[in-house]
Design an enzyme around this catalytic site. Structure first.
Site, PDB file in Angstrom:
ATOM      1  N   ASP A  13       0.834  -1.198   0.000  1.00 57.49           N
ATOM      2  CA  ASP A  13       0.000   0.000   0.000  1.00 57.49           C
ATOM      3  C   ASP A  13       0.871   1.252   0.000  1.00 57.49           C
ATOM      4  O   ASP A  13       2.020   1.238   0.426  1.00 57.49           O
ATOM      5  CB  ASP A  13      -0.904  -0.016   1.236  1.00 57.49           C
ATOM      6  CG  ASP A  13      -2.177   0.785   1.038  1.00 57.49           C
ATOM      7  OD1 ASP A  13      -2.201   1.645   0.136  1.00 57.49           O
ATOM      8  OD2 ASP A  13      -3.150   0.541   1.775  1.00 57.49           O
ATOM      9  N   GLU A  19       3.519   5.335  -3.120  1.00 62.20           N
ATOM     10  CA  GLU A  19       3.907   6.672  -3.566  1.00 62.20           C
ATOM     11  C   GLU A  19       3.947   7.529  -2.300  1.00 62.20           C
ATOM     12  O   GLU A  19       2.925   8.064  -1.878  1.00 62.20           O
ATOM     13  CB  GLU A  19       2.951   7.230  -4.622  1.00 62.20           C
ATOM     14  CG  GLU A  19       1.552   7.578  -4.182  1.00 62.20           C
ATOM     15  CD  GLU A  19       0.740   6.423  -3.614  1.00 62.20           C
ATOM     16  OE1 GLU A  19       0.109   6.604  -2.564  1.00 62.20           O
ATOM     17  OE2 GLU A  19       0.748   5.342  -4.207  1.00 62.20           O
ATOM     18  N   ASP A  32      -7.998   4.856  -3.663  1.00 66.70           N
ATOM     19  CA  ASP A  32      -9.144   5.013  -2.762  1.00 66.70           C
ATOM     20  C   ASP A  32     -10.261   5.809  -3.434  1.00 66.70           C
ATOM     21  O   ASP A  32     -10.589   6.932  -3.035  1.00 66.70           O
ATOM     22  CB  ASP A  32      -8.704   5.710  -1.473  1.00 66.70           C
ATOM     23  CG  ASP A  32      -7.641   4.914  -0.731  1.00 66.70           C
ATOM     24  OD1 ASP A  32      -7.502   3.707  -0.995  1.00 66.70           O
ATOM     25  OD2 ASP A  32      -6.948   5.507   0.116  1.00 66.70           O
TER      26      ASP A  32
END
Length: 792
Positions: A391, A394, A464
């Site tokens: 997860d 970045e 998300d």
């Protein structure tokens, strides 16, 4: 005296001009200095050309994060006519104008493919941390009507990037990959890892990067074909490994399963309901709820008292589990202390959660990647977990403590290399697991990607995203454009990650159920089929039981996904062996149909299925704030059938000519699916998990054109396929003779099933349609030797 001075000046100008017009032949091309710019043109193969430009005399060596290929020995012919130098391979012609620096690319027949704008290379001096360098830009001139794609995954709904501007910068929900694909069958890879602005308008098409010591790009000539273009790009940046067979089943996830009993219990519930499933996903806080122990990579939560028993129970139920691991760590974790001791943590950048000191590691440092893997290996792989959900790959999802992008990494300033972070962290995990064990194929789910990441066994997801209809539609173009950058495995959170803003009642809201059901249908035709989100649970049993429309539709599409397993797993092999792509923009297969160029809500899944997700609410409305479903009137959905072929309605068997827009009735349990004439589609039996059984295999023949299909089989996991331990059965349909030829099996592997039952079905209205098994036209008891079947 004056005459002598004039003659001297003219002579000097001639010398300067002559010098400017010189070039030097090199081992793989040529180099020249023109108008103060050093230019190096280098053939990596007959179809791949690298262009390097920098201010004259600025010597340096650039190491690409993405490119792993070395230049081949390529036969080149170099000639000059006036100020134009031609460098030609057997397939690609490149010309350099020695006066204005312009480079042009053409095919072997001198048909123009791409050209730079004259004197359009730009170097703007800047300070990057304490280093003097440049911002760099290059402009090109495209042909009118030329459609372009790629550039990563973005949430704008844009399919064709003509007349658009795109910022290439990694972030939650946006993936920046500086690869532009043209419908003319070539790609440009702009090899720069800083934030880059792509822009196309009436003045030209340009890449403009914040930081760059040089302009560095690759022209990739695919000879007019999308698959060939992607094959050459992967030759340059890395091939795609096989994912294990279980990855092509169904994944159930939630933010988050709060105990080991909950995770195992959900899987057991699916088994009790006889609904197929292959994987559970364990999200965050298995380490505990105290953020000071954020991402310890250890099970510290008391609700997971025996994680090994949890994983073993998952395996005993014929399931698999992947687990969330972040690139950042809380202050009280062992890995934080170890990283800090070696100076491997970013000091100025924080990642989620923002109220705690949670720091990201420097994935550009090979020793930091070693240390990162050592904790994953010791604490998680030792439990026999099956894959990694990496997860927040970045770290700019983080909040800068002081907003200083001059922070240094092992490879330079963060500003300079930021977009390559996901490539480096996934690469470290992939390479270390390959070195640790060959028993399990590497499986990585990551939120960001960069050029070359396909070589790291990465499945990218779209971040998300919100639970909204327009967001669902935008996922389609986002996934397709990412696929056109050579990264073939992608998915989104089915139902959208955040639901409460639009649907505070979540799964109890009939309107949310409609959105989730349509997203679920789309998910069944993505490379990874995964349900996930927060604020409301998404397991199938949360939608009622048999007889409830949302439950029944989900069960139908899960079963369809599993029946299509032979088709999907064979397509996975085509990706690995032949550089194919699973989720395909229409322009890939129909480059001559201009009506298909801008369509952002349809795509090919493999080379047989045309998929047309429903992205509008048709059956629910609100009365006094309460959502109500009304299925009394069947609604219709517009579908464009690309030209050049006939199409079969997958659900009815009706054959329809291409090149037209139609309306398809779409009751809630139907997503428009069409099959290209000439397709051969193998469909397996109804199963509960991917390795349960393979026979009988229903082979559906869609007449109207010749066709072929390679049915692939191997040991389902491990890397023995790389040693030749796999088998292929070739099917060939002769439409004129109405004959299906089945080849001798090629190859073998341990535990291989020696024979198959092939139920051959000639599709027609009312037979060989939809989910149910069709009436067999001919049955073949295949023993590994060739057979020919005449279908009347």
């Amino acid at each position: 005296m004056k005459r002598t001075l004039v003659l001297t000046t003219i002579l000097l100008m001639c010398i300067i001009t002559a010098q400017a017009q010189q070039y030097i032949r090199t081992a793989h091309g040529l180099r020249s200095t023109i108008n103060g710019t050093d230019i190096n043109i280098e053939f990596y193969s007959a179809d791949i050309v690298r262009v390097l430009k920098s201010p004259a005399g600025r010597a340096y060596e650039k190491k690409s994060f993405s490119v792993i290929k070395n230049p081949e020995n390529t036969i080149l012919k170099i000639s000059r006519k006036g100020n134009i130098v031609l460098i030609a391979s057997n397939s690609t012609n490149v010309t350099l104008n020695l006066e204005n620096e312009q480079i042009k690319f053409a095919n072997a027949k001198h048909n123009s493919l791409l050209e730079e704008k004259e004197a359009s290379a730009k170097f703007t001096p800047m300070m990057d941390s304490t280093t003097s360098t440049f911002s760099v830009a290059q402009s090109f001139q495209l042909k009118d009507g030329e459609a372009i794609y790629g550039l990563g995954q973005h949430q704008t709904g844009t399919m064709n990037h003509r007349n658009h501007q795109v910022t290439l910068k990694q972030g939650n929900m946006n993936v920046g990959v500086p690869v532009m694909y043209s419908v003319k069958g070539y790609s440009v890879f702009w090899d720069n890892t800083s934030t880059t602005t792509f822009k196309d308008d009436n003045t030209g098409t340009s890449f403009n990067s914040e930081v760059g010591d040089c302009i560095d790009y690759y022209f990739i000539n695919g000879a007019g074909n999308a698959d060939r273009t992607i094959a050459r790009y992967r030759d340059l940046t890395g091939k795609v490994p096989m994912l294990p067979k279980w990855v092509f089943g169904f994944f159930q996830s939630r933010e988050r399963y709060k105990s080991q009993y909950e995770s195992v219990g959900v899987l057991k519930k699916y088994r009790d309901l006889h609904v197929p499933i292959d994987a559970m996903v364990q999200d965050w806080q298995y380490w505990g709820v105290d953020d000071n122990y954020w991402n310890s990579t250890e099970f510290g939560n008391p609700l997971f008292p025996n994680p090994k028993a949890m994983v073993d129970s998952i395996h005993m139920l014929h399931g698999h589990m992947i687990i969330s691991v972040w690139p950042s760590f809380g202050e009280k974790t062992k890995i934080y202390a170890d990283m800090a001791k070696h100076g491997f943590l970013y000091k100025d950048y924080l990642t989620y959660p923002p109220k705690r000191i949670v720091r990201a590691y420097d994935a550009f440092n090979p020793k930091a990647r070693d240390l990162y893997w050592s904790y994953i290996n010791k604490n998680l792989l030792s439990l026999d977990l099956d894959g990694w959900w990496l997860d927040s790959t970045e770290p700019d999802h983080s909040r800068p403590k002081i907003g200083d992008e001059n922070m240094l990494t092992y490879a330079g300033s963060y500003r300079k290399v930021r977009n390559a972070y996901p490539l480096m962290t996934t690469g470290g995990v992939y390479e270390h697991q390959r070195a640790t064990t060959a028993a399990k194929r590497v499986v990585i789910l990551a939120r960001s990607a960069f050029a070359g990441q396909q070589r790291n066994s990465t499945v990218v997801w779209s971040g998300d995203v919100q639970s909204r209809w327009e967001v669902l539609r935008n996922q389609i173009s986002g996934g397709l454009n990412l696929s056109l950058t050579g990264i073939p495995y992608w998915n989104s959170d089915i139902g959208g990650f955040f639901s409460s803003n639009k649907y505070p009642l979540g799964v109890k809201d009939q309107a949310y159920r409609e959105l989730y059901t349509r997203w679920f249908q789309f998910g069944a035709f993505c490379p990874m089929f995964r349900s996930h989100g927060t604020q409301t649970p998404r397991e199938i049993f949360q939608f009622g039981g048999k007889g409830d429309w949302a439950y029944d539709t989900q069960e139908k599409f899960i079963n369809l996904r599993y029946r299509l397993l032979p088709y999907n797993y064979s397509n996975a092999w085509a990706i690995t062996a032949n550089a194919s792509t699973m989720m395909r923009a229409l322009a890939m297969d129909f480059p001559n149909d201009e009506k298909a160029y801008d369509i952002n809500n349809q795509y090919m899944f493999g080379k047989a299925f045309l998929v047309c997700p429903v992205t509008d609410s048709l059956y629910t409305s609100r009365a006094n704030g309460v959502a109500v479903a009304d299925f009394s009137t069947i609604k219709k959905h517009d579908v464009y059938l690309p030209a050049g072929t006939a199409w079969y309605d997958f659900w009815t068997g009706e054959k329809i000519s291409g090149g037209q827009e139609i309306q398809k009735e779409v009751p809630i349990d139907i997503m428009p699916l069409y099959v290209k004439a000439g397709s051969i589609i193998p469909m397996g039996p109804f199963i509960q998990y991917t390795t349960e059984k393979t026979d009988p295999i229903e082979v559906r023949i869609y007449a109207g054109a010749n066709g072929t299909f390679d049915l692939y089989e191997d040991e389902n996991d491990n890397y023995n396929y790389e040693k030749g331990k796999h088998a292929i059965i070739h099917f060939k349909w002769d439409d004129k003779q109405k004959t299906l030829s089945i080849s001798d099996r090629v190859g073998s592997f341990a535990g291989m099933q020696l024979g198959h039952i092939f139920n051959i079905v000639l599709v027609k209205p009312g037979n060989g349609t939809g989910l149910a098994a069709g009436k067999t036209t001919k049955q073949v008891k295949y023993t590994g030797t060739k057979a020919t079947v005449k279908l009347i």
